[in-house]
Write a protein that holds these residues in place. Structure first.
Motif, PDB file in Angstrom:
ATOM      1  N   ASN A 131     -37.710  66.962  46.522  1.00 20.22           N
ATOM      2  CA  ASN A 131     -36.650  66.595  47.467  1.00 20.22           C
ATOM      3  C   ASN A 131     -35.972  65.274  47.141  1.00 20.22           C
ATOM      4  N   ASN A 132     -36.767  64.289  46.730  1.00 18.79           N
ATOM      5  CA  ASN A 132     -36.204  62.973  46.443  1.00 18.79           C
ATOM      6  C   ASN A 132     -35.808  62.796  44.982  1.00 18.79           C
ATOM      7  N   ASN A 133     -36.030  63.830  44.173  1.00 17.85           N
ATOM      8  CA  ASN A 133     -35.686  63.785  42.743  1.00 17.85           C
ATOM      9  C   ASN A 133     -36.420  62.666  42.007  1.00 17.85           C
ATOM     10  N   PRO A 164     -35.581  57.970  41.396  1.00 18.56           N
ATOM     11  CA  PRO A 164     -34.571  59.031  41.445  1.00 18.56           C
ATOM     12  C   PRO A 164     -33.236  58.579  40.844  1.00 18.56           C
ATOM     13  N   PRO A 165     -32.365  59.506  40.546  1.00 20.89           N
ATOM     14  CA  PRO A 165     -31.009  59.140  40.125  1.00 20.89           C
ATOM     15  C   PRO A 165     -30.174  58.763  41.350  1.00 20.89           C
ATOM     16  N   SER A 166     -28.919  58.415  41.130  1.00 18.75           N
ATOM     17  CA  SER A 166     -28.033  58.114  42.251  1.00 18.75           C
ATOM     18  C   SER A 166     -27.896  59.348  43.126  1.00 18.75           C
ATOM     19  N   LYS A 167     -27.535  59.155  44.365  1.00 23.64           N
ATOM     20  CA  LYS A 167     -27.492  60.277  45.315  1.00 23.64           C
ATOM     21  C   LYS A 167     -26.580  61.405  44.841  1.00 23.64           C
ATOM     22  N   LYS A 168     -25.465  61.075  44.209  1.00 22.97           N
ATOM     23  CA  LYS A 168     -24.532  62.106  43.746  1.00 22.97           C
ATOM     24  C   LYS A 168     -25.104  62.926  42.587  1.00 22.97           C
ATOM     25  N   GLN A 169     -26.104  62.383  41.892  1.00 22.68           N
ATOM     26  CA  GLN A 169     -26.680  63.043  40.725  1.00 22.68           C
ATOM     27  C   GLN A 169     -28.025  63.720  41.026  1.00 22.68           C
ATOM     28  N   ARG A 170     -28.364  63.833  42.300  1.00 28.57           N
ATOM     29  CA  ARG A 170     -29.681  64.389  42.636  1.00 28.57           C
ATOM     30  C   ARG A 170     -29.658  65.915  42.615  1.00 28.57           C
ATOM     31  N   ASN A 171     -29.882  66.426  41.413  1.00 26.29           N
ATOM     32  CA  ASN A 171     -29.876  67.872  41.195  1.00 26.29           C
ATOM     33  C   ASN A 171     -31.064  68.262  40.318  1.00 26.29           C
ATOM     34  N   ASP A 190     -29.124  71.881  44.573  1.00 26.54           N
ATOM     35  CA  ASP A 190     -28.266  70.700  44.476  1.00 26.54           C
ATOM     36  C   ASP A 190     -28.331  69.873  45.753  1.00 26.54           C
ATOM     37  N   ARG A 191     -28.833  68.642  45.633  1.00 26.93           N
ATOM     38  CA  ARG A 191     -28.878  67.726  46.767  1.00 26.93           C
ATOM     39  C   ARG A 191     -27.841  66.611  46.630  1.00 26.93           C
ATOM     40  N   GLY A 192     -26.951  66.784  45.655  1.00 23.51           N
ATOM     41  CA  GLY A 192     -25.904  65.795  45.446  1.00 23.51           C
ATOM     42  C   GLY A 192     -24.558  66.256  45.940  1.00 23.51           C
ATOM     43  N   ALA A 193     -24.526  67.336  46.723  1.00 22.38           N
ATOM     44  CA  ALA A 193     -23.298  67.868  47.336  1.00 22.38           C
ATOM     45  C   ALA A 193     -22.252  68.282  46.312  1.00 22.38           C
ATOM     46  N   GLN A 194     -22.708  68.765  45.138  1.00 19.49           N
ATOM     47  CA  GLN A 194     -21.771  69.217  44.115  1.00 19.49           C
ATOM     48  C   GLN A 194     -21.649  70.736  44.058  1.00 19.49           C
ATOM     49  N   PRO A 220     -21.985  77.765  46.027  1.00 19.34           N
ATOM     50  CA  PRO A 220     -21.681  76.988  47.241  1.00 19.34           C
ATOM     51  C   PRO A 220     -22.817  77.072  48.263  1.00 19.34           C
ATOM     52  N   GLY A 221     -24.012  76.753  47.806  1.00 17.42           N
ATOM     53  CA  GLY A 221     -25.177  76.796  48.676  1.00 17.42           C
ATOM     54  C   GLY A 221     -26.360  76.222  47.931  1.00 17.42           C
ATOM     55  N   GLU A 222     -27.462  75.927  48.628  1.00 16.60           N
ATOM     56  CA  GLU A 222     -28.650  75.359  48.008  1.00 16.60           C
ATOM     57  C   GLU A 222     -29.618  76.488  47.656  1.00 16.60           C
ATOM     58  N   VAL A 223     -29.824  76.715  46.380  1.00 14.40           N
ATOM     59  CA  VAL A 223     -30.601  77.857  45.899  1.00 14.40           C
ATOM     60  C   VAL A 223     -32.080  77.691  46.240  1.00 14.40           C
TER      61      VAL A 223
END
Length: 297
Positions: A131-133, A164-171, A190-194, A220-223
């Motif tokens: 979860n926290n990458n 962890p990586p930056s929030k945008k890169q948390r995948n 994908d937890r980085g909203a991408q 367009p969803g979290e697998v």
């Protein structure tokens, strides 16, 4: 490569559960009849709202939840497990959700999130919830319920440099996997909203590996779950209350296809998915709340 051997047979342990669960089902009484009517109404509402989806069972007898799903040896039976915070137990259930057996496995449940299976009866328990990458102890355990063989694949992601990586890169959180042609495929949540699920591959052989980034899918969803049909032409990716189908003339072609979205709204927190062994148009889906569905494509 380091091979771990179980001290007792997994097959024996899986059938060590007594008959109390089945007996309790036979003693429902009046309360059970009311429950049946309620469930029947719920099933009718779900089936009318989602064509092709039919609720066939619900977990009972001490199975806390279903975070991953795989076929067992007998038609209509499955293996499942719970995720972080639960015991390291592999459960065997039937289609109705009745507990048939359970085995306490000799490795921790840091965050088991998925089951994959090969064509030789081996299961891959994917302990890659992240979860926290920030995890550095990602592992896939390979076991065969009919033997004492147990080995592991310790891995890290080839493109992860920060923990962890930056929030945008948390995948780098993986809750979905499948096996195909000697490889374990990992699909990220994908937890980085991408809205991107990255696809990594590992050899199915034990050892320490780098998970190779193969491609990225626009989802367009979290697998939360994945499986491939027996002919390799359909890949099913599960997300919360939705299903994404990728189809092609081969497995490789399916991975390049545009995902087709199917709404499963109202079905619950869908997490486990597996194709019927002999019918590439039929899927079984389980939820964290314990419902078991059959879905006809």
């Amino acid at each position: 490569m380091r091979l771990f051997l179980l001290s007792t047979s997994l097959a024996a342990l899986l059938f060590s559960t007594g008959c109390s669960e089945a007996q309790s089902d036979d003693k429902k009484g009046k309360g059970g009849k009311k429950k049946d009517k309620k469930e029947s109404l719920e099933n009718n509402l779900i089936e009318s709202a989602i064509p092709g989806l039919r609720r066939v069972g619900a977990l009972n007898g001490g199975v806390p939840e279903s975070s991953g799903l795989a076929r067992a040896e007998t038609a209509g039976t499955f293996y499942t497990h719970a995720d972080a915070g639960n015991e390291p137990i592999l459960y065997k259930i039937d289609m109705s959700g009745r507990l048939l057996g359970r085995s306490t496995l000799p490795f921790p449940n840091v965050d088991w999130e998925s089951l994959a299976q090969d064509d030789k009866g081996n299961l891959f328990v994917v302990d890659a919830g992240n979860n926290n990458n920030s995890r550095r102890d990602l592992v896939v355990y390979r076991l065969n319920p009919n033997s004492q063989d147990l080995s592991k694949i310790a891995f890290s992601y080839s493109d992860q440099n920060a923990f962890p990586p930056s929030k945008k890169q948390r995948n780098f959180d993986c809750e979905a996997s499948l096996w195909h042609a000697g490889k374990v495929y990992l699909f990220t949540k994908d937890r980085g909203a991408q809205s991107t699920s990255k696809v990594y591959t590992l050899s199915d052989q034990p050892g320490t590996q780098k998970a190779r980034l193969l491609t990225s899918l626009a989802i367009p969803g979290e697998v939360t779950g994945a499986d491939v049909s027996s002919d390799g032409r359909r890949i099913a990716l599960l997300a919360r209350e939705e299903l994404f189908m990728l189809e092609g003339s081969s497995f490789e072609a399916a991975l390049k296809a545009s995902p087709r979205r199917i709404s499963l709204k109202g079905s619950g927190q869908t997490e486990g998915i597996v194709f019927h062994k002999d019918d590439n148009n039929k899927l079984f889906i389980s939820t964290e709340e314990g419902a078991i569905y059959e879905y006809q494509l």
